[in-house]
Enzyme design. Structure first.
Site, PDB file in Angstrom:
ATOM      1  NE  ARG A  65      19.732  25.563 -31.662  1.00  0.00           N
ATOM      2  CZ  ARG A  65      20.397  26.482 -30.956  1.00  0.00           C
ATOM      3  NH1 ARG A  65      21.709  26.375 -30.815  1.00  0.00           N
ATOM      4  NH2 ARG A  65      19.778  27.474 -30.371  1.00  0.00           N
ATOM      5  CB  SER A  94      12.883  25.611 -33.412  1.00  0.00           C
ATOM      6  OG  SER A  94      12.599  26.605 -32.450  1.00  0.00           O
ATOM      7  CD  GLU A 152      16.835  23.503 -34.068  1.00  0.00           C
ATOM      8  OE1 GLU A 152      16.799  23.168 -32.868  1.00  0.00           O
ATOM      9  OE2 GLU A 152      16.642  24.660 -34.453  1.00  0.00           O
TER      10      GLU A 152
END
Length: 335
Positions: free
Chosen positions: A162, A235, A331
């Site tokens: 990520r 998320s 994130e």
């Protein structure tokens, strides 16, 4: 290219936060983007893509430049490989559907991921056994200061979980990506247990790339709330990666802890399990909270402020640190 003042960004972020941009401009070409970057009267400039991976905690001063540069086309085609170029303003899932229609495989496991094409390499988006780095050849990006366009090959992008060079260093704005996709013999990836279960339920023995995409879409719709109905970014936190010693310690204290082996020294723990274990799943704080079905998703039920959701995320991080001694990393990008 029209600059608007006191512009609401509520429709342009999937949390549906009603933040105000002091100045806003939508750019639909590389030329317009270059012009916007050269506007000297705005000292502060913020680049906005699909708005699906940001939490806006305040009004934005200066100039918000919204990337709406569109276009998808095939480039080189060899035996089993077709190169596809897509521009940053395209919706990611629309690109997946376009590729499927053209019979091109490689990104079907990334179906229904929200956001724009331009954000994909920044986050190195990934799901259900696939990451963007697995299919990306290169991307073109423009330097904010010089206006020069540079091509970054896969290695140049410095992809990690990520993350990428574009997330660590915001000197460049991604304007397009080039993908390497299969056009005949596809590499079907059913490593994720949920996909196999979906296929088994439908009695599909030899799945096509369309079957994989449909399975992923079904799984995501079951797990994640629709941002059009409930404000969210999917998320909110990354799944933490821990050492072998740490996973052994956690197993001794929490015998039911799930984890996935990355290599012999690193293990990934589902952040959703940690958050649920800490008691936050389905927590409701009026206008905002943690989703009832997926603990990894923070939600804006109605008219929460970005600062409210940020405070909730910090509370979760503190609890995870206290209970598990794990640093939970966001994130989403927080503004």
């Amino acid at each position: 290219m029209e600059i608007q003042t006191n512009f609401s960004l509520k429709k342009y972020n999937s949390f549906n936060i009603n933040a105000i941009a002091e100045n806003y401009v939508s750019v639909k070409s590389i030329e317009d983007l270059t012009k916007a970057l050269n506007l000297k009267e705005y000292k502060e400039k913020y680049i906005l893509g699909g708005g699906s991976n940001i939490l806006i905690t305040k009004d934005i001063k200066g100039l918000v430049i919204h990337i709406n540069i569109n276009g998808i086309h095939q480039q080189n085609k060899t035996n089993n490989i077709t190169e596809v170029v897509a521009y940053a303003g395209e919706n990611w899932h629309s690109l997946v559907l376009w590729c499927l229609k053209e019979g091109l495989g490689g990104i079907e496991n990334l179906s229904l991921i929200p956001g724009s094409v331009g954000a994909a390499p920044i986050q190195n988006i990934g799901a259900y056994g696939i990451e963007l780095k697995d299919v990306l050849i290169s991307c073109d990006a423009i330097n904010k200061e010089t206006g020069k366009i540079k091509t970054f090959n896969n290695k140049d992008c410095q992809f990690e979980y990520r993350s990428s060079i574009f997330k660590k260093n915001d000197d460049y704005i991604v304007i397009s990506i080039k993908l390497k996709l299969t056009n005949k013999k596809h590499n079907i990836n059913i490593s994720y247990k949920g996909i196999q279960e979906k296929l088994n339920a439908l009695n599909i023995k030899q799945p096509t790339i369309d079957d994989i995409s449909n399975a992923v879409i079904s799984i995501r719709n079951e797990k994640l709330p629709d941002p059009k109905k409930i404000g969210n970014t999917g998320s909110f936190f990354k799944n933490p990666i821990v050492s072998k010693d740490k996973i052994e310690e956690l197993k001794s204290n929490f015998d039911s802890i799930p984890f996935y082996t990355i290599d012999k020294n690193n293990y990934k723990i589902p952040a959703a399990w940690l958050i649920e274990k800490a008691g936050f799943k389905a927590k409701n704080y009026g206008d905002y909270g943690v989703h009832k079905d997926q603990a990894l998703v923070l939600v804006n039920y109605k008219s929460a402020r970005g600062s409210d959701i940020l405070k909730l995320s910090i509370s979760i991080q503190k609890a995870i640190k206290l209970i598990f001694n794990i640093d939970l990393e966001a994130e989403v990008n927080i503004i």
